[in-house]
Design a protein around this motif. Sequence first.
Motif, PDB file in Angstrom:
ATOM      1  N   VAL A   1     -21.141 -18.244  -4.283  1.00 49.05           N
ATOM      2  CA  VAL A   1     -20.455 -17.168  -4.996  1.00 49.05           C
ATOM      3  C   VAL A   1     -20.182 -17.593  -6.436  1.00 49.05           C
ATOM      4  O   VAL A   1     -19.824 -18.737  -6.699  1.00 49.05           O
ATOM      5  N   SER A   2     -20.395 -16.662  -7.377  1.00 54.32           N
ATOM      6  CA  SER A   2     -20.020 -17.023  -8.744  1.00 54.32           C
ATOM      7  C   SER A   2     -19.579 -15.784  -9.509  1.00 54.32           C
ATOM      8  O   SER A   2     -19.900 -14.646  -9.130  1.00 54.32           O
ATOM      9  N   VAL A   3     -18.793 -16.050 -10.516  1.00 57.22           N
ATOM     10  CA  VAL A   3     -18.264 -14.967 -11.333  1.00 57.22           C
ATOM     11  C   VAL A   3     -19.424 -14.123 -11.849  1.00 57.22           C
ATOM     12  O   VAL A   3     -20.440 -14.657 -12.287  1.00 57.22           O
ATOM     13  N   GLY A   4     -19.264 -12.817 -11.770  1.00 56.79           N
ATOM     14  CA  GLY A   4     -20.333 -11.910 -12.210  1.00 56.79           C
ATOM     15  C   GLY A   4     -21.163 -11.357 -11.063  1.00 56.79           C
ATOM     16  O   GLY A   4     -21.881 -10.372 -11.253  1.00 56.79           O
ATOM     17  N   ASP A   5     -21.046 -11.983  -9.878  1.00 54.93           N
ATOM     18  CA  ASP A   5     -21.769 -11.437  -8.710  1.00 54.93           C
ATOM     19  C   ASP A   5     -21.324 -10.005  -8.465  1.00 54.93           C
ATOM     20  O   ASP A   5     -20.137  -9.697  -8.550  1.00 54.93           O
ATOM     21  N   ARG A   6     -22.304  -9.161  -8.127  1.00 56.77           N
ATOM     22  CA  ARG A   6     -21.935  -7.773  -7.817  1.00 56.77           C
ATOM     23  C   ARG A   6     -22.037  -7.558  -6.320  1.00 56.77           C
ATOM     24  O   ARG A   6     -23.010  -7.982  -5.680  1.00 56.77           O
ATOM     25  N   VAL A   7     -21.020  -6.926  -5.744  1.00 55.02           N
ATOM     26  CA  VAL A   7     -21.001  -6.698  -4.286  1.00 55.02           C
ATOM     27  C   VAL A   7     -20.583  -5.257  -4.010  1.00 55.02           C
ATOM     28  O   VAL A   7     -19.920  -4.612  -4.828  1.00 55.02           O
ATOM     29  N   GLU A   8     -20.996  -4.809  -2.821  1.00 56.85           N
ATOM     30  CA  GLU A   8     -20.589  -3.471  -2.382  1.00 56.85           C
ATOM     31  C   GLU A   8     -19.312  -3.570  -1.563  1.00 56.85           C
ATOM     32  O   GLU A   8     -19.208  -4.420  -0.668  1.00 56.85           O
ATOM     33  N   VAL A   9     -18.366  -2.707  -1.886  1.00 49.44           N
ATOM     34  CA  VAL A   9     -17.063  -2.701  -1.219  1.00 49.44           C
ATOM     35  C   VAL A   9     -16.787  -1.294  -0.715  1.00 49.44           C
ATOM     36  O   VAL A   9     -17.098  -0.315  -1.401  1.00 49.44           O
ATOM     37  N   ARG A  10     -16.226  -1.212   0.487  1.00 51.57           N
ATOM     38  CA  ARG A  10     -15.849   0.087   1.029  1.00 51.57           C
ATOM     39  C   ARG A  10     -14.365   0.049   1.411  1.00 51.57           C
ATOM     40  O   ARG A  10     -13.906  -0.916   2.032  1.00 51.57           O
ATOM     41  N   GLY A  11     -13.652   1.064   0.997  1.00 51.41           N
ATOM     42  CA  GLY A  11     -12.232   1.066   1.348  1.00 51.41           C
ATOM     43  C   GLY A  11     -11.522   2.271   0.759  1.00 51.41           C
ATOM     44  O   GLY A  11     -12.171   3.110   0.138  1.00 51.41           O
ATOM     45  N   PRO A  12     -10.236   2.404   0.921  1.00 53.15           N
ATOM     46  CA  PRO A  12      -9.384   1.528   1.723  1.00 53.15           C
ATOM     47  C   PRO A  12      -9.400   1.938   3.198  1.00 53.15           C
ATOM     48  O   PRO A  12      -9.727   3.076   3.516  1.00 53.15           O
ATOM     49  N   LEU A  13      -9.029   0.992   4.050  1.00 55.35           N
ATOM     50  CA  LEU A  13      -9.024   1.224   5.492  1.00 55.35           C
ATOM     51  C   LEU A  13      -7.729   0.680   6.091  1.00 55.35           C
ATOM     52  O   LEU A  13      -7.071  -0.171   5.492  1.00 55.35           O
ATOM     53  N   GLY A  14      -7.417   1.166   7.283  1.00 55.01           N
ATOM     54  CA  GLY A  14      -6.319   0.579   8.048  1.00 55.01           C
ATOM     55  C   GLY A  14      -5.003   1.314   7.916  1.00 55.01           C
ATOM     56  O   GLY A  14      -4.754   2.019   6.934  1.00 55.01           O
ATOM     57  N   ASP A  15      -4.197   1.164   8.944  1.00 55.54           N
ATOM     58  CA  ASP A  15      -2.886   1.832   8.954  1.00 55.54           C
ATOM     59  C   ASP A  15      -1.736   0.834   8.785  1.00 55.54           C
ATOM     60  O   ASP A  15      -0.583   1.170   9.016  1.00 55.54           O
ATOM     61  N   PHE A  16      -2.070  -0.411   8.394  1.00 58.18           N
ATOM     62  CA  PHE A  16      -1.027  -1.405   8.145  1.00 58.18           C
ATOM     63  C   PHE A  16      -0.710  -1.337   6.660  1.00 58.18           C
ATOM     64  O   PHE A  16      -1.398  -1.917   5.825  1.00 58.18           O
ATOM     65  N   HIS A  17       0.292  -0.565   6.329  1.00 61.47           N
ATOM     66  CA  HIS A  17       0.620  -0.425   4.911  1.00 61.47           C
ATOM     67  C   HIS A  17       2.070  -0.003   4.743  1.00 61.47           C
ATOM     68  O   HIS A  17       2.695   0.482   5.693  1.00 61.47           O
ATOM     69  N   VAL A  18       2.571  -0.163   3.534  1.00 62.57           N
ATOM     70  CA  VAL A  18       3.961   0.238   3.267  1.00 62.57           C
ATOM     71  C   VAL A  18       4.131   1.706   3.633  1.00 62.57           C
ATOM     72  O   VAL A  18       3.217   2.508   3.444  1.00 62.57           O
ATOM     73  N   PRO A  19       5.307   2.065   4.118  1.00 62.92           N
ATOM     74  CA  PRO A  19       5.539   3.476   4.399  1.00 62.92           C
ATOM     75  C   PRO A  19       5.500   4.279   3.102  1.00 62.92           C
ATOM     76  O   PRO A  19       5.725   3.722   2.019  1.00 62.92           O
ATOM     77  N   ASP A  20       5.204   5.570   3.223  1.00 64.77           N
ATOM     78  CA  ASP A  20       5.279   6.421   2.047  1.00 64.77           C
ATOM     79  C   ASP A  20       6.701   6.355   1.489  1.00 64.77           C
ATOM     80  O   ASP A  20       7.656   6.118   2.219  1.00 64.77           O
ATOM     81  N   MET A  21       6.815   6.592   0.194  1.00 62.93           N
ATOM     82  CA  MET A  21       8.104   6.487  -0.491  1.00 62.93           C
ATOM     83  C   MET A  21       9.206   7.272   0.234  1.00 62.93           C
ATOM     84  O   MET A  21      10.313   6.768   0.422  1.00 62.93           O
ATOM     85  N   ASP A  22       8.882   8.495   0.654  1.00 64.89           N
ATOM     86  CA  ASP A  22       9.934   9.337   1.258  1.00 64.89           C
ATOM     87  C   ASP A  22      10.294   8.868   2.671  1.00 64.89           C
ATOM     88  O   ASP A  22      11.246   9.362   3.269  1.00 64.89           O
ATOM     89  N   GLN A  23       9.510   7.936   3.216  1.00 63.19           N
ATOM     90  CA  GLN A  23       9.820   7.410   4.552  1.00 63.19           C
ATOM     91  C   GLN A  23      10.538   6.062   4.460  1.00 63.19           C
ATOM     92  O   GLN A  23      10.803   5.427   5.479  1.00 63.19           O
ATOM     93  N   ASP A  24      10.792   5.611   3.240  1.00 62.29           N
ATOM     94  CA  ASP A  24      11.324   4.260   3.048  1.00 62.29           C
ATOM     95  C   ASP A  24      12.751   4.346   2.535  1.00 62.29           C
ATOM     96  O   ASP A  24      12.988   4.612   1.367  1.00 62.29           O
ATOM     97  N   ALA A  25      13.699   4.142   3.452  1.00 61.88           N
ATOM     98  CA  ALA A  25      15.104   4.275   3.081  1.00 61.88           C
ATOM     99  C   ALA A  25      15.687   2.958   2.589  1.00 61.88           C
ATOM    100  O   ALA A  25      16.880   2.880   2.317  1.00 61.88           O
ATOM    101  N   GLY A  26      14.856   1.938   2.465  1.00 63.50           N
ATOM    102  CA  GLY A  26      15.369   0.659   1.985  1.00 63.50           C
ATOM    103  C   GLY A  26      15.928  -0.225   3.077  1.00 63.50           C
ATOM    104  O   GLY A  26      16.760  -1.098   2.815  1.00 63.50           O
ATOM    105  N   GLU A  27      15.481  -0.002   4.324  1.00 63.72           N
ATOM    106  CA  GLU A  27      16.000  -0.804   5.440  1.00 63.72           C
ATOM    107  C   GLU A  27      15.563  -2.267   5.285  1.00 63.72           C
ATOM    108  O   GLU A  27      14.582  -2.557   4.606  1.00 63.72           O
ATOM    109  N   PRO A  28      16.299  -3.201   5.903  1.00 66.56           N
ATOM    110  CA  PRO A  28      15.898  -4.608   5.848  1.00 66.56           C
ATOM    111  C   PRO A  28      14.510  -4.790   6.465  1.00 66.56           C
ATOM    112  O   PRO A  28      14.126  -4.044   7.370  1.00 66.56           O
ATOM    113  N   MET A  29      13.768  -5.763   5.953  1.00 67.36           N
ATOM    114  CA  MET A  29      12.412  -5.995   6.435  1.00 67.36           C
ATOM    115  C   MET A  29      12.220  -7.469   6.734  1.00 67.36           C
ATOM    116  O   MET A  29      12.760  -8.327   6.036  1.00 67.36           O
ATOM    117  N   VAL A  30      11.439  -7.747   7.767  1.00 62.22           N
ATOM    118  CA  VAL A  30      11.003  -9.122   8.001  1.00 62.22           C
ATOM    119  C   VAL A  30       9.488  -9.105   8.111  1.00 62.22           C
ATOM    120  O   VAL A  30       8.910  -8.212   8.756  1.00 62.22           O
TER     121      VAL A  30
END
Lengths: 340, 410
Positions: free
Chosen positions: A180-209
């Motif tokens: 691998v070296s700087v300048g290499d071009r690659v194909e990327v597909r995304g975004p995927l997955g349901d592991f992500h921060v909750p939407d803003m309106d669903q985030d009441a600021g509860e403690p997180m671990v």
Amino acid sequence: MPAAISVSGRRVECAEDQSILEAFLRAGVWMPNSCNQGTCGTCKLQVLCGDVDHRDSPLETLTADERASGLALACQARPLEDTEVALRGTETGRATHLLRDLTATVVDVEDVAHDTRRVRFGLEEPLAFSAGQYVEVLVPGTSKRRQYSLANTAQEDKVLELHVRRVPGGVASDWLFGPVSVGDRVEVRGPLGDFHVPDMDQDAGEPMVLIGGGTGLAPLLGIARTALERHPDRVMVLYHGVRTEADLYDTDRLTELAGTYPGFSVVTVLSRESAPGHRSGYAPDVFVEDIASARGWSGWLCGSPALVEAGVKAFKRRRMAPRLIHREKFEPADRRGPGA
Amino acid sequence: MTTTQQPGKQDLSWLDEVTMTELERNPYPTYERLRSEAPLAFVPVLGSYVASTAEICREVATSPDFEAVITPAGGRTFGHPAIIGVNGDIHADLRGMVEPQLQPVEVDSWVDDLVRPIARNYVEQFEDRGRAELVAEYCEPVSVRSLGDLLGLQSVSSDKLREWFHKLSVSFTNAAVDENGEFTNPDGFTPGDEARAEIQAVVDPLIDRWIEHPENTAISHWLHDGMPPGKTRDRAYIYPTIYVYLLGAMQEPGHGMASTLVGLFSRPEQMEEVVDDPSLLPRAISEGMRWTSPIWSATARISTKPVTVAGVDLPAGTPVILSYGSANHDSGTYDAPTAYDLHRPPLPHLAFGAGNHACAGIYYANQVMRIGLEELFEAIPNLERDTGEGVEFWGWGFRGPTSLHGTWEV
């Protein structure tokens, strides 16, 4: 004439004079049902396309308005043609970022820990995603796609940051720890997955671990930074579990974050050695030692299946509600799963 | 009809030895034998024919040659006209009276706001204690408080509502009769009579008020809905149906929740699945209702003409008790029916009955149980059964665990 019924991508043949409910149940497709005679309405579903005969569906249970809006009683209705339905109460139409195919350029490769690299991919146009999601990278010269969690926040949308652990003999490892070296071009597909921060309106600021094993730290970095920016005073503990001190990385970055946000703390946990400044053992066990009650907290787990399973048990033991437990499992690189 | 032997038929004289105590402690062995030997049989201690298989229960419940009848002990406890034991116009009027509030669209509009705060309140009272007796401290209170508030009985404590259904239940299932068809334990009706007197003393003044000032409570609606202006249904006419609610509808969601919990505790891996994914709860509850059907053997039908069922000739006017709890253990329908199994093929069961007397509160009851268990698992995801305490099921007419001790780390 027999017709087929489809639900959530599953197709079930409906025999002549068989109700939709019966066809589902005989095929092992669960849906709520109780009376099976049209009186209770438990099995009401939405016809998406196709047509059904409502047969003996009583007007009291299935009103004319409901029929007009495409509802049907599964225990009474027969499909008149191939018909697609949706079960009520299942999540549909949730907003999601569009899945896209992009060309990316390697802009930076950095050794950050033992057998661990940080790789940055530059994008020509920004990618919309939620912190914590992953992308698939097509390994150059092969037809293999590998999944990597993004360490970015959603604002950092033009340079994707991936953390990679070497797996001997792995096709992606051979590339990312090899030519691998700087300048290499690659194909990327995304975004995927349901592991992500909750939407803003669903985030009441509860403690997180958050518990990350090895390069499972990557999505937690995006999630933690996003969640702290939203609620700078929120209580958050991040456990980074690795085998030895040489496997740790980004400790300075996390310490700096803890300096900015007083409610945030970092715990580094070594499973195969003891060293000053670090806890010893398995990260989920250390969490159980530290936190008396996680009632009302949300939990984020990314790492090997064993770590995630242990984390779920630890969180529940400290009475975190299961609906607030988020998990991302990955196998070591080149098998499958993001973050490898 | 004191002998159970019929010429040319299976010898059923063993049924003469069956006692009420035995049926209440554990009806399954008797009914397993009935299902294999005589799916429709006269059971002397009950003074009645009994249908025990899924096929025969369904046949009788939906047959045009049968109509509803309340069991003798049930009729003695509730009086007439109880919705579960009447037919024709009266039945249509009583169903028309109770059903509008129980339609799914209607229930969906208020059930979460009604039940969830109640469930949260009860779980908060013990969640930090690390142990609880879940039948008396959770399943029953959540069930009675939800329905009590719906009926308009906010002034009646949950403990009083629980006491009422226990007393009514004892009398309703005081079924044993002698060879002359007389009740062998007439004192068994005393608790039900006491409860009815107390209920009337509390509910009469409320009815007086609701006649003058209608409110959005179920009983107020029963008085007024569908009546000409200025008229209300007579209280004597609706009281038997109030008792039906104060017994069955109060008791059974609690039974259903508790039995589902016991079933899940018997399969720890399935318990974990459901705790992790509450969307599995409707299925878990459905299996709990099949596994230990709360209304185990409390409803009946009566033939309206001479009819042959399961090879047995019945004259007109023959009552048949529908043993849904037995039908739901029919090995002709279910593999290993005595095991709780979240993942068994989800075939329909008869826990809510069948025919035009099928439970009117199916949807409501299922929502109460779902919300109750959702809140319990939300607050206590590490819930385990306290294995230092046993779990004992009791009941023939109505069945569920008498107690269920839970424990968790705090």
